[in-house]
Design a protein around this motif. Sequence first.
Motif, mmCIF file in Angstrom:
data_model
loop_
_atom_site.group_PDB
_atom_site.id
_atom_site.type_symbol
_atom_site.label_atom_id
_atom_site.label_comp_id
_atom_site.label_asym_id
_atom_site.label_seq_id
_atom_site.Cartn_x
_atom_site.Cartn_y
_atom_site.Cartn_z
ATOM 1 N N VAL A 208 -70.790 48.439 -64.868
ATOM 2 C CA VAL A 208 -70.475 48.770 -66.261
ATOM 3 C C VAL A 208 -69.252 47.993 -66.730
ATOM 4 N N ILE A 209 -68.225 47.910 -65.866
ATOM 5 C CA ILE A 209 -67.031 47.138 -66.213
ATOM 6 C C ILE A 209 -67.379 45.666 -66.399
ATOM 7 N N ALA A 210 -68.244 45.139 -65.515
ATOM 8 C CA ALA A 210 -68.652 43.742 -65.651
ATOM 9 C C ALA A 210 -69.449 43.517 -66.930
ATOM 10 N N GLY A 211 -70.323 44.483 -67.285
ATOM 11 C CA GLY A 211 -71.157 44.325 -68.473
ATOM 12 C C GLY A 211 -70.378 44.301 -69.766
ATOM 13 N N TRP A 212 -69.247 44.973 -69.800
ATOM 14 C CA TRP A 212 -68.420 44.980 -71.011
ATOM 15 C C TRP A 212 -67.152 44.143 -70.852
ATOM 16 N N GLY A 213 -66.619 44.087 -69.610
ATOM 17 C CA GLY A 213 -65.364 43.382 -69.403
ATOM 18 C C GLY A 213 -65.493 41.877 -69.505
ATOM 19 N N VAL A 214 -66.538 41.305 -68.872
ATOM 20 C CA VAL A 214 -66.723 39.857 -68.920
ATOM 21 C C VAL A 214 -66.926 39.360 -70.347
ATOM 22 N N ALA B 100 -64.612 36.622 -75.130
ATOM 23 C CA ALA B 100 -64.306 36.663 -76.565
ATOM 24 C C ALA B 100 -62.811 36.552 -76.803
ATOM 25 N N ALA B 101 -61.994 37.195 -75.944
ATOM 26 C CA ALA B 101 -60.539 37.116 -76.108
ATOM 27 C C ALA B 101 -60.039 35.693 -75.873
ATOM 28 N N VAL B 102 -60.556 35.032 -74.838
ATOM 29 C CA VAL B 102 -60.169 33.643 -74.569
ATOM 30 C C VAL B 102 -60.557 32.745 -75.742
ATOM 31 N N LEU B 103 -61.696 32.979 -76.300
ATOM 32 C CA LEU B 103 -62.156 32.178 -77.433
ATOM 33 C C LEU B 103 -61.258 32.371 -78.649
ATOM 34 N N LEU B 104 -60.854 33.604 -78.904
ATOM 35 C CA LEU B 104 -59.978 33.868 -80.041
ATOM 36 C C LEU B 104 -58.606 33.234 -79.844
ATOM 37 N N ILE B 105 -58.140 33.187 -78.607
ATOM 38 C CA ILE B 105 -56.804 32.639 -78.337
ATOM 39 C C ILE B 105 -56.805 31.116 -78.384
ATOM 40 N N THR C 135 -70.233 30.226 -74.910
ATOM 41 C CA THR C 135 -71.578 30.804 -74.982
ATOM 42 C C THR C 135 -72.475 30.237 -73.891
ATOM 43 N N SER C 136 -72.376 28.936 -73.642
ATOM 44 C CA SER C 136 -73.193 28.312 -72.601
ATOM 45 C C SER C 136 -72.870 28.870 -71.222
ATOM 46 N N VAL C 137 -71.579 29.099 -70.948
ATOM 47 C CA VAL C 137 -71.185 29.635 -69.640
ATOM 48 C C VAL C 137 -71.740 31.044 -69.443
ATOM 49 N N VAL C 138 -71.616 31.900 -70.469
ATOM 50 C CA VAL C 138 -72.138 33.268 -70.367
ATOM 51 C C VAL C 138 -73.649 33.258 -70.187
ATOM 52 N N LEU C 139 -74.328 32.424 -70.951
ATOM 53 C CA LEU C 139 -75.790 32.356 -70.854
ATOM 54 C C LEU C 139 -76.236 31.850 -69.492
ATOM 55 N N ALA C 140 -75.596 30.800 -69.005
ATOM 56 C CA ALA C 140 -75.980 30.247 -67.708
ATOM 57 C C ALA C 140 -75.769 31.264 -66.589
ATOM 58 N N PHE C 141 -74.658 31.992 -66.643
ATOM 59 C CA PHE C 141 -74.382 33.007 -65.629
ATOM 60 C C PHE C 141 -75.467 34.079 -65.623
ATOM 61 N N SER C 142 -75.834 34.581 -66.800
ATOM 62 C CA SER C 142 -76.826 35.645 -66.872
ATOM 63 C C SER C 142 -78.213 35.151 -66.483
ATOM 64 N N LEU D 24 -66.064 42.116 -82.687
ATOM 65 C CA LEU D 24 -67.141 43.085 -82.522
ATOM 66 C C LEU D 24 -68.482 42.396 -82.338
ATOM 67 N N LEU D 25 -68.741 41.368 -83.173
ATOM 68 C CA LEU D 25 -70.041 40.694 -83.145
ATOM 69 C C LEU D 25 -70.266 39.977 -81.833
ATOM 70 N N TYR D 26 -69.330 39.109 -81.448
ATOM 71 C CA TYR D 26 -69.589 38.294 -80.266
ATOM 72 C C TYR D 26 -69.224 38.980 -78.963
ATOM 73 N N GLY D 27 -68.350 39.961 -78.995
ATOM 74 C CA GLY D 27 -68.145 40.755 -77.791
ATOM 75 C C GLY D 27 -69.402 41.515 -77.409
ATOM 76 N N SER D 28 -70.062 42.110 -78.408
ATOM 77 C CA SER D 28 -71.302 42.847 -78.134
ATOM 78 C C SER D 28 -72.476 41.896 -77.891
ATOM 79 N N LEU D 29 -72.524 40.748 -78.598
ATOM 80 C CA LEU D 29 -73.618 39.798 -78.391
ATOM 81 C C LEU D 29 -73.555 39.196 -76.988
ATOM 82 N N TYR D 30 -72.348 38.827 -76.552
ATOM 83 C CA TYR D 30 -72.205 38.356 -75.174
ATOM 84 C C TYR D 30 -72.603 39.440 -74.179
ATOM 85 N N SER D 31 -72.330 40.690 -74.523
ATOM 86 C CA SER D 31 -72.716 41.784 -73.635
ATOM 87 C C SER D 31 -74.238 41.889 -73.524
#
Length: 814
Positions: A473-479, A484-489, A512-519, A437-444
């Motif tokens: 909308v799918i990209a904003g929540w799906g990515v 987060a799922a890849v990180l947990l696995i 986190t770096s990849v998500v930040l750089a993309f945005s 919940l925390l990092y899925g929404s924080l990444y969003s």
Amino acid sequence: MKVPANLNISYGDMDPPDTPPTMSIDKLFPALLECFGIILCGYIAGRANIITSTQAKGLGNFVSKFALPALLFKNMVLLDFGNVIWPFLWSILIAKVSVFFIVCVITLLVASPDTRFSKAGLFSIFATQSNDFALGYPIVEALYKNTHPEYLQYIYLVAPVSLMLLNPIGFAFCEIQKWRDQRDRQQNKLQIVGVVILQVLKNPIVFMVVIGIIFHFILAQKIPAFMEQFVDGLANSFGGAALFYLGLSMVGQLGKLTRSTVVALILLITAKLLVMPLICREMVELLYADHTNTGLNQSSLSNYAFLYGVFPTAPSVAIYAAHYNMELQVVTSGMVLSTFLSAPIMYVSAWLLTIPWMDPKPLMDSLQNVSFNVSIISLVTLVSLTVMFLSKKFKRLPHMFTLNLFLAQILACVGMILWNFVVRQDSFIGHVLTFTLLYGSLYSTYVWPGLIAFSLVLMKRGGELKVAPGFLVIAGWGVPGLVAAVLLITGKRMPDTIDSAFFYGTPQNICTSVVLAFSIVLSGGSLMGLSRGTWDSKYQVLERDSLLGTTEDLRPQSCPDTQTIPDMLEPGRARSINQGILALEILLAPVIPTQMSPMSALWPSSGQCGTGCESTGCLLAQEEQQRQLADRQVARHVLLCLLLTVSLLANLSSCLWWLFNRVPGRLYLELQFFCAVVNYGQGFISFGIFGLDKHLIILPFKKRMSSLWHSMKPEEQPQLVVSDDIMMTCTQFTKYHKEQCVRDIVQKKRCGERMVADTFLGSELVEWLLQVGLSQDRGEALLYGGRLQQGGVLQHITQEYGFQDDELHYRFTA
């Protein structure tokens, strides 16, 4: 916040970990909440017109001419000069003088020759005059009352000397500018000096400090018993009243900010909130040498000097700007922004100043506490933004995407609050679910600023999104969910850590770096594209049209000149032309098709407006609704994306620092505190930009509350009797002013296929009331119009809204 417990922090020259703290850091958060809570109450009272600007002036006069002088007199009489560390006082004064002359010289060099002297004087005062008494004193008292109570007296020593030494120089520059602007130039240099000296002596702070010092020696540091209670009563009334008045004085000030003043404002706030505290601290380190004790006292004084430098600009600087009628836009807006920016800076700075005595374990606990506290306050502000659901704008773009960002910010705050409790428990499932919940929404929250900026680019030409909103909308929540799922696995939990940002170690930092750089790339590129082209003129950040609702989308493409021609004429001729076109349309309506009417693009051809006007059929009501829904608030969204992109850059710097340098230093730890605040304090930014929007938040909320109130009232309940003062106002207006008002502002406007109505805008009546002297300010005019509506003299065209200082249509009932 990446500080694993198994790493040692190199302290260098800092105090050892067992050194006791020199400030009560646990009392800082309640003190900030108290101060800024009272300021917010004052702002709400002014914004809701509970207290008008004219009424606020009375409170301001009480604070500045009674309460503050009594407070200064009391403390000057009781001041113990034997406990004053004079090198510390000289250090603060030298720092202020240095900043004053740096700002002054730079302004004289780069400013326009026409206004360089006024800017040099007022900007230098802005950068050096702090809000010492109303806001600074409660903060210092909370931090040092138990450890160093003698620090409180420096507030009363530094402020008056600064006013007597630096402000006269600024006033002199303003007088020179005033003299240069005069054509006859009757004043000579001696008169200018006399005016400056008189202004300094008239300042109640300077006057009462001098009187207090004189009575300090006459009364032998003791206030006589017969006047002690009187002085205490006035002095004790200063704190709450001053903070409340500070909130009142902020109302409407951001509306004066334009794009042309943004650069100057950013530089001034940087000088006040960043350069000033650093110079203050370095001056204390350089000039003060404690020969009697250890270096602990010197470290404590340098930390205190840093906090003193962070105090925001005093409201009196705006009074100076208004007195000279110079640089009002920069000074008033800067006063508001510096006040609210100082809160997180003071909070983070106070925590950072305790780092030298912390080992890694308490450090992680402190970071967790900061994140938890910020999340709670941010969640409260974000919940207020859910009122957007009551407005139809949330269905339109880009507000649909903004609402998704708000939802992600809410979930991130909830996730951090839950994490604070779950992480200390031995529950694997609880850890996984809360982390998701925390990092899925924080990444969003990291992704949505880039997507919002990208959507603005797609809507730049043509006004419509080129792709289906659902894809974004799918990209904003799906990515974020996928990452987060890849990180947990793939990730492996780090042992002995409660830090959510380092819970899965290096893989988490890489994700986190990849998500930040993309945005950052997406947001930065989109904002650069938006800075060019046809929308460039609309980025007048937070101007009046942006605050009150612009009409950039109302003019139809098929009839581009219907509003342009009258706008270029004088008001009387424009009104005559509009009425002539309207009369011609009504006469020719039976024989000319509606599609050929020059005004048909503005008004549809269905529905009529009679005495019982319905919002679904009245064309004026449809125009109001279209105006409110058509405003995409581009400037606000650009500002939101800009601020959030800056926070993304800070987070990316933190991640890259950890990946390439595994030994955290002092600067890295400071960056972690900043990232903790910006990650979970995004709600402050969102609320500051959208929280008090009239059409998006305030009016929908008032409308819903009104409907709920009326639904709870029984139908057979008789109408309330109008009070005597409302009847007196209505009788006076009807008898003496209504006829002239009708001639001045009432116009015939088409409200149906063949119907017209005699209407006027609420903002037009407010302006008229100010011009004829029936009201002293816009707040009083709004109350006056409200009384006319309650008395039945006027009503909204559909009786849907109360009287507003806005582009809503009203008519007189008889």
